[in-house]
Design a protein around this motif. Structure first.
Motif, PDB file in Angstrom:
ATOM      1  N   ALA A 124      44.155  49.494  32.694  1.00  0.00           N
ATOM      2  CA  ALA A 124      42.961  48.734  33.070  1.00  0.00           C
ATOM      3  C   ALA A 124      42.993  48.382  34.556  1.00  0.00           C
ATOM      4  N   VAL A 125      44.140  47.923  35.060  1.00  0.00           N
ATOM      5  CA  VAL A 125      44.263  47.575  36.478  1.00  0.00           C
ATOM      6  C   VAL A 125      44.055  48.816  37.349  1.00  0.00           C
ATOM      7  N   SER A 126      44.629  49.936  36.948  1.00  0.00           N
ATOM      8  CA  SER A 126      44.442  51.186  37.705  1.00  0.00           C
ATOM      9  C   SER A 126      42.976  51.582  37.738  1.00  0.00           C
ATOM     10  N   ASP A 127      42.300  51.441  36.608  1.00  0.00           N
ATOM     11  CA  ASP A 127      40.874  51.743  36.550  1.00  0.00           C
ATOM     12  C   ASP A 127      40.095  50.777  37.444  1.00  0.00           C
ATOM     13  N   GLY A 128      40.429  49.489  37.380  1.00  0.00           N
ATOM     14  CA  GLY A 128      39.742  48.478  38.181  1.00  0.00           C
ATOM     15  C   GLY A 128      39.912  48.672  39.676  1.00  0.00           C
ATOM     16  N   ALA A 129      41.038  49.278  40.078  1.00  0.00           N
ATOM     17  CA  ALA A 129      41.300  49.519  41.500  1.00  0.00           C
ATOM     18  C   ALA A 129      40.323  50.532  42.099  1.00  0.00           C
ATOM     19  N   LYS A 130      39.603  51.263  41.268  1.00  0.00           N
ATOM     20  CA  LYS A 130      38.612  52.227  41.769  1.00  0.00           C
ATOM     21  C   LYS A 130      37.450  51.514  42.448  1.00  0.00           C
ATOM     22  N   GLY A 131      37.250  50.248  42.103  1.00  0.00           N
ATOM     23  CA  GLY A 131      36.194  49.467  42.739  1.00  0.00           C
ATOM     24  C   GLY A 131      35.093  49.076  41.776  1.00  0.00           C
ATOM     25  N   PHE A 132      34.349  48.076  42.178  1.00  0.00           N
ATOM     26  CA  PHE A 132      33.240  47.582  41.379  1.00  0.00           C
ATOM     27  C   PHE A 132      32.187  48.673  41.256  1.00  0.00           C
ATOM     28  N   GLY A 133      31.762  48.935  40.035  1.00  0.00           N
ATOM     29  CA  GLY A 133      30.766  49.968  39.798  1.00  0.00           C
ATOM     30  C   GLY A 133      31.346  51.370  39.721  1.00  0.00           C
ATOM     31  N   LYS A 134      32.606  51.516  40.080  1.00  0.00           N
ATOM     32  CA  LYS A 134      33.260  52.824  40.020  1.00  0.00           C
ATOM     33  C   LYS A 134      34.262  52.889  38.876  1.00  0.00           C
ATOM     34  N   SER A 135      34.774  51.733  38.483  1.00  0.00           N
ATOM     35  CA  SER A 135      35.690  51.702  37.342  1.00  0.00           C
ATOM     36  C   SER A 135      34.867  51.820  36.058  1.00  0.00           C
ATOM     37  N   GLN A 145      41.158  42.376  40.276  1.00  0.00           N
ATOM     38  CA  GLN A 145      40.981  41.324  41.275  1.00  0.00           C
ATOM     39  C   GLN A 145      41.989  40.194  41.073  1.00  0.00           C
ATOM     40  N   ILE A 146      42.234  39.839  39.842  1.00  0.00           N
ATOM     41  CA  ILE A 146      43.208  38.775  39.546  1.00  0.00           C
ATOM     42  C   ILE A 146      44.613  39.252  39.853  1.00  0.00           C
ATOM     43  N   TYR A 147      44.953  40.458  39.419  1.00  0.00           N
ATOM     44  CA  TYR A 147      46.281  41.022  39.648  1.00  0.00           C
ATOM     45  C   TYR A 147      46.602  41.119  41.144  1.00  0.00           C
ATOM     46  N   SER A 148      45.624  41.499  41.950  1.00  0.00           N
ATOM     47  CA  SER A 148      45.868  41.752  43.369  1.00  0.00           C
ATOM     48  C   SER A 148      45.799  40.499  44.237  1.00  0.00           C
ATOM     49  N   ASN A 149      45.555  39.351  43.648  1.00  0.00           N
ATOM     50  CA  ASN A 149      45.468  38.110  44.415  1.00  0.00           C
ATOM     51  C   ASN A 149      46.443  37.093  43.827  1.00  0.00           C
ATOM     52  N   PRO A 150      47.633  36.931  44.445  1.00  0.00           N
ATOM     53  CA  PRO A 150      48.661  36.036  43.881  1.00  0.00           C
ATOM     54  C   PRO A 150      48.189  34.602  43.651  1.00  0.00           C
TER      55      PRO A 150
END
Length: 169
Positions: A124-135, A145-150
């Motif tokens: 899911a995180v890998s898919d989300g990294a494609k960007g909003f509207g692209k995942s 977004q949550i994973y990438s922001n400590p």
């Protein structure tokens, strides 16, 4: 959006700007800003930028602090009631992407993320990294977004099967 030139895609591409360069319309600014969030901007800059842009666009989000409920739509209704959280249906009605970023970056908000229906968290995180509207799924983008922001990750409580679970990362 009146077409006023603003710093747009050059922000995220790192190109050097010269005096008189036309950089795009205001719509490009929100795209570039959102891209900046996922390219390692500090959380303070991300939060300040989202707050500024949101005020400029007249968007609403959860600004006063509270419980935010996130997860796959099919599981969100009962989950939000259980944790006393509000969902995107309350705060994400105009410009979801910017309202979401502003909401999660507000240090007064406690985030409750239901992983039911997400499947493999890393996929899911890998898919989300494609960007909003692209995942494939908006929920994947939210999780990324949550994973990438400590700072946001530290305020997030994860749930699965109705129970609190340890941080899956």
């Amino acid at each position: 959006m009146d077409g006023t030139p603003v710093a747009g895609k050059a922000w995220s591409s790192g190109q050097r700007l010269e005096q008189g360069d036309y950089l795009g319309a205001a719509g490009d600014f929100s795209t570039a800003l959102a891209e900046g969030f996922t390219m390692g901007f500090s959380s303070k800059m991300a939060s300040a930028s989202a707050n500024l842009l949101s005020r400029w666009l007249g968007n609403s989000s959860v600004k006063t602090g509270g419980n935010i409920a996130l997860g796959v739509r099919e599981y969100l209704g009962n989950f939000s009631k259980k944790v006393g959280g509000i969902t995107w249906e309350t705060w994400g009605t105009k410009n979801f992407q910017m309202q979401f970023l502003e909401t999660i970056n507000n240090p007064s908000n406690k985030i409750h993320f239901n992983l039911d229906g997400v499947g493999n968290v890393w996929k899911a995180v890998s898919d989300g990294a494609k960007g909003f509207g692209k995942s494939q799924y908006v929920t994947s983008w939210e999780l990324y977004q949550i994973y990438s922001n400590p700072n946001v990750l530290n305020r997030t409580i994860f749930y699965q099967g109705g129970k609190v679970i340890p941080n899956p990362f």
